[in-house]
Design a protein around this motif. Structure first.
Motif, PDB file in Angstrom:
ATOM      1  N   ASN A 138       0.830  -1.211   0.000  1.00 18.03           N
ATOM      2  CA  ASN A 138       0.000   0.000   0.000  1.00 18.03           C
ATOM      3  C   ASN A 138       0.861   1.256   0.000  1.00 18.03           C
ATOM      4  O   ASN A 138       0.574   2.229  -0.714  1.00 18.03           O
ATOM      5  N   THR A 139       1.913   1.255   0.776  1.00 16.79           N
ATOM      6  CA  THR A 139       2.812   2.413   0.808  1.00 16.79           C
ATOM      7  C   THR A 139       3.488   2.619  -0.539  1.00 16.79           C
ATOM      8  O   THR A 139       3.571   3.751  -1.051  1.00 16.79           O
ATOM      9  N   TYR A 140       3.964   1.529  -1.135  1.00 16.13           N
ATOM     10  CA  TYR A 140       4.679   1.625  -2.418  1.00 16.13           C
ATOM     11  C   TYR A 140       3.792   2.163  -3.525  1.00 16.13           C
ATOM     12  O   TYR A 140       4.160   3.111  -4.229  1.00 16.13           O
ATOM     13  N   VAL A 141       2.602   1.583  -3.699  1.00 16.04           N
ATOM     14  CA  VAL A 141       1.775   1.999  -4.842  1.00 16.04           C
ATOM     15  C   VAL A 141       1.244   3.422  -4.667  1.00 16.04           C
ATOM     16  O   VAL A 141       1.050   4.137  -5.649  1.00 16.04           O
ATOM     17  N   ARG A 142       1.046   3.823  -3.430  1.00 16.94           N
ATOM     18  CA  ARG A 142       0.479   5.160  -3.225  1.00 16.94           C
ATOM     19  C   ARG A 142       1.538   6.259  -3.231  1.00 16.94           C
ATOM     20  O   ARG A 142       1.340   7.327  -3.806  1.00 16.94           O
ATOM     21  N   HIS A 193       1.884   6.478  -7.129  1.00 17.14           N
ATOM     22  CA  HIS A 193       0.724   7.390  -7.105  1.00 17.14           C
ATOM     23  C   HIS A 193      -0.505   6.725  -7.722  1.00 17.14           C
ATOM     24  O   HIS A 193      -1.216   7.302  -8.546  1.00 17.14           O
ATOM     25  N   TYR A 194      -0.735   5.510  -7.300  1.00 16.40           N
ATOM     26  CA  TYR A 194      -1.860   4.711  -7.815  1.00 16.40           C
ATOM     27  C   TYR A 194      -2.658   4.168  -6.640  1.00 16.40           C
ATOM     28  O   TYR A 194      -2.117   3.889  -5.580  1.00 16.40           O
ATOM     29  N   GLY A 195      -3.967   4.008  -6.852  1.00 15.24           N
ATOM     30  CA  GLY A 195      -4.808   3.329  -5.870  1.00 15.24           C
ATOM     31  C   GLY A 195      -5.414   4.226  -4.828  1.00 15.24           C
ATOM     32  O   GLY A 195      -5.974   3.728  -3.841  1.00 15.24           O
ATOM     33  N   GLN A 196      -5.339   5.527  -5.019  1.00 14.40           N
ATOM     34  CA  GLN A 196      -5.952   6.426  -4.043  1.00 14.40           C
ATOM     35  C   GLN A 196      -7.450   6.128  -3.948  1.00 14.40           C
ATOM     36  O   GLN A 196      -8.126   5.938  -4.953  1.00 14.40           O
ATOM     37  N   ASP A 202      -9.237   0.039  -2.186  1.00 14.32           N
ATOM     38  CA  ASP A 202      -8.762  -0.959  -1.223  1.00 14.32           C
ATOM     39  C   ASP A 202      -7.954  -2.023  -1.948  1.00 14.32           C
ATOM     40  O   ASP A 202      -8.387  -2.546  -2.991  1.00 14.32           O
ATOM     41  N   TYR A 203      -6.781  -2.354  -1.397  1.00 14.59           N
ATOM     42  CA  TYR A 203      -5.990  -3.460  -1.920  1.00 14.59           C
ATOM     43  C   TYR A 203      -6.428  -4.735  -1.212  1.00 14.59           C
ATOM     44  O   TYR A 203      -6.425  -4.823   0.012  1.00 14.59           O
TER      45      TYR A 203
END
Length: 326
Positions: free
Chosen positions: A197-201, A205-208, A211-212
Motif C-alpha cells: 500500500n505504501t509503495y503503490v500510493r 501514485h496509484y490506488g488512491q 482498497d488493496y
C-alpha cells in the motif's frame, strides 16, 4: 510492443502461478516464441498430488507420500522427533526412501494391510514425524496437513504454519480436528500489505481511495478443466500441466527449467516438485535440463533473508548460464 524478439526470455511462476509458467511455454511455441528458461517457485503442476483435503479423494494416496518429507522436516525443526538427528538433509533422504518404498506399499494395500504391518508402519511414521502412534493408527496412517499442523504441538496448544511450518501460534480451538488458521500468514501478512500500500500510493501514485485485497474468493468459480496435449477435449480431472511442459521441452530441447522449494512448506511440499519433475514424460537427456534448489524456509522462500539471498544468487546464475549472449 518493445521489439524484444531477440532478447533472452524467461518465466517465473510461484505457487498456483507455476501451473501457468509450466503451460505457457508450449502456447508460446505455437506462436513461434521460444523461452530460454522457466523458473518454478514452490510448484504444483499435478493437482492429484495436492495435500488439500486428500480424504475427499480416497484411493489416491500420493498426497500423503509426497508430503511426508515436509512433515519430517517440520518435526526436526521443532525437535519433536524421538531420536533427533543432528543434520536435516541426510535425515530427509531416509524419509524420502521410506515414503516411496515401505510407506507407499502399505498405503496401496488399503484395508487389506495386516494389523502387524499397520503397527510397524505407524511406529516408523512416529519416528519420522513425532506424531503419537495411537494418532497415526486412528488416522489410518494417512496424515492431512491441517491435522499435522494441529497435532504436532498439541501438548503446547500451538498450531504450526501451513506456508511455513517454522511459524507457530496459539491454537484457536484445542478440540478442533485441523488447524483453523495459518500462523505464518497471521505473522507476516500485515507487513506485506502495508509495504504494498505504501509503495503503490507514494511511489506509483496509484490506488488512491481504493482498497488493496491481498486475497479474493475464487475457488467457488474456478474452472478446473484443462486440455493437455494429445487430448481432444478438456478432461474431467484435476489439472495436470506436466504434459504441457514435457511437450514444450521436447519441441525446444534448449529450454531449461529451474525448480525451487522450501523444506518447511506443507502447502506445496518440496518433494512433490521433485516427484513431478521425475515423472515428466521426457527422454533422459532432457532431464539434464532441470536443476533443483531447496532452501531451509517455507512456501515464500524470500521471507527468510538468507534464503532470499541464496535464491537471488541461484536465479542470477540460472539466467547467466542460459541467456545465450556469450
Amino acid at each position: 510492443k518493445y521489439n524484444r524478439w531477440n532478447s533472452p526470455k524467461y518465466l517465473l511462476g510461484e505457487s498456483y502461478g507455476t501451473m501457468r509458467a509450466a503451460a505457457l511455454p508450449l502456447a508460446l511455441e505455437h506462436e513461434s516464441i521460444d523461452l530460454n528458461g522457466v523458473m518454478l517457485l514452490s510448484d504444483i503442476l499435478d493437482w492429484d498430488l495436492m495435500p488439500d483435503n486428500p480424504r475427499l479423494n480416497p484411493s489416491v494416496d500420493l498426497p500423503y507420500i509426497v508430503a511426508l518429507p515436509s512433515y519430517a522436516a517440520t518435526a526436526w525443526y521443532h525437535h519433536r522427533l524421538p531420536d533427533q538427528p543432528q543434520h536435516l538433509f541426510p535425515f530427509l533422504h531416509k524419509v524420502e526412501h521410506f515414503a516411496t518404498t515401505e510407506y507407499t506399499l502399505a498405503l496401496m494395500r488399503g484395508n487389506s494391510l495386516s494389523t502387524a504391518r499397520q503397527n510397524a508402519i505407524a511406529e516408523k511414521l512416529h519416528e519420522y514425524t513425532g506424531l503419537p502412534v495411537s494418532y497415526l493408527l486412528k488416522s489410518d496412517l494417512r496424515i492431512e496437513y491441517g491435522a499435522f499442523q494441529k497435532e504436532l504441538l498439541a501438548n503446547e496448544e500451538q498450531t504450526t504454519g501451513t506456508l511455513d511450518t517454522r511459524f507457530t501460534g496459539p491454537t484457536l480451538n484445542p478440540l478442533s480436528e485441523t488447524a483453523e488458521y495459518d500462523p505464518q500468514s497471521a505473522a507476516i501478512s500485515s507487513a506485506y500489505v502495508s509495504a504494498f500500500n505504501t509503495y503503490v500510493r507514494t511511489k506509483l501514485h496509484y490506488g488512491q481511495s481504493q482498497d488493496y485485497k491481498p486475497g479474493i474468493p475464487v475457488y467457488s468459480s474456478w474452472d478446473y478443466r484443462h486440455q493437455p496435449p494429445g487430448a481432444s477435449r478438456p478432461l474431467i480431472m484435476l489439472p495436470n500441466v506436466l504434459p504441457d511442459l514435457a511437450v514444450a521441452m521436447k519441441r525446444d530441447p534448449d529450454m531449461k527449467v529451474m525448480v525451487n522449494g522450501g523444506d518447511f512448506d506443507i502447502s506445496t511440499p518440496f518433494y512433490e516438485g521433485w516427484f513431478e519433475m521425475h515423472h515428466l514424460p521426457i527422454p533422459p537427456n532432457l532431464q539434464r535440463n532441470i536443476q533443483y534448489h531447496y532452501y531451509k524456509t517455507g512456501h515464500m522462500i524470500y521471507v527468510h533473508l538468507p534464503a532470499l539471498k541464496q535464491l537471488h544468487h541461484n536465479v542470477a546464475a540460472f539466467i547467466r548460464s542460459t541467456d545465450n549472449l556469450k
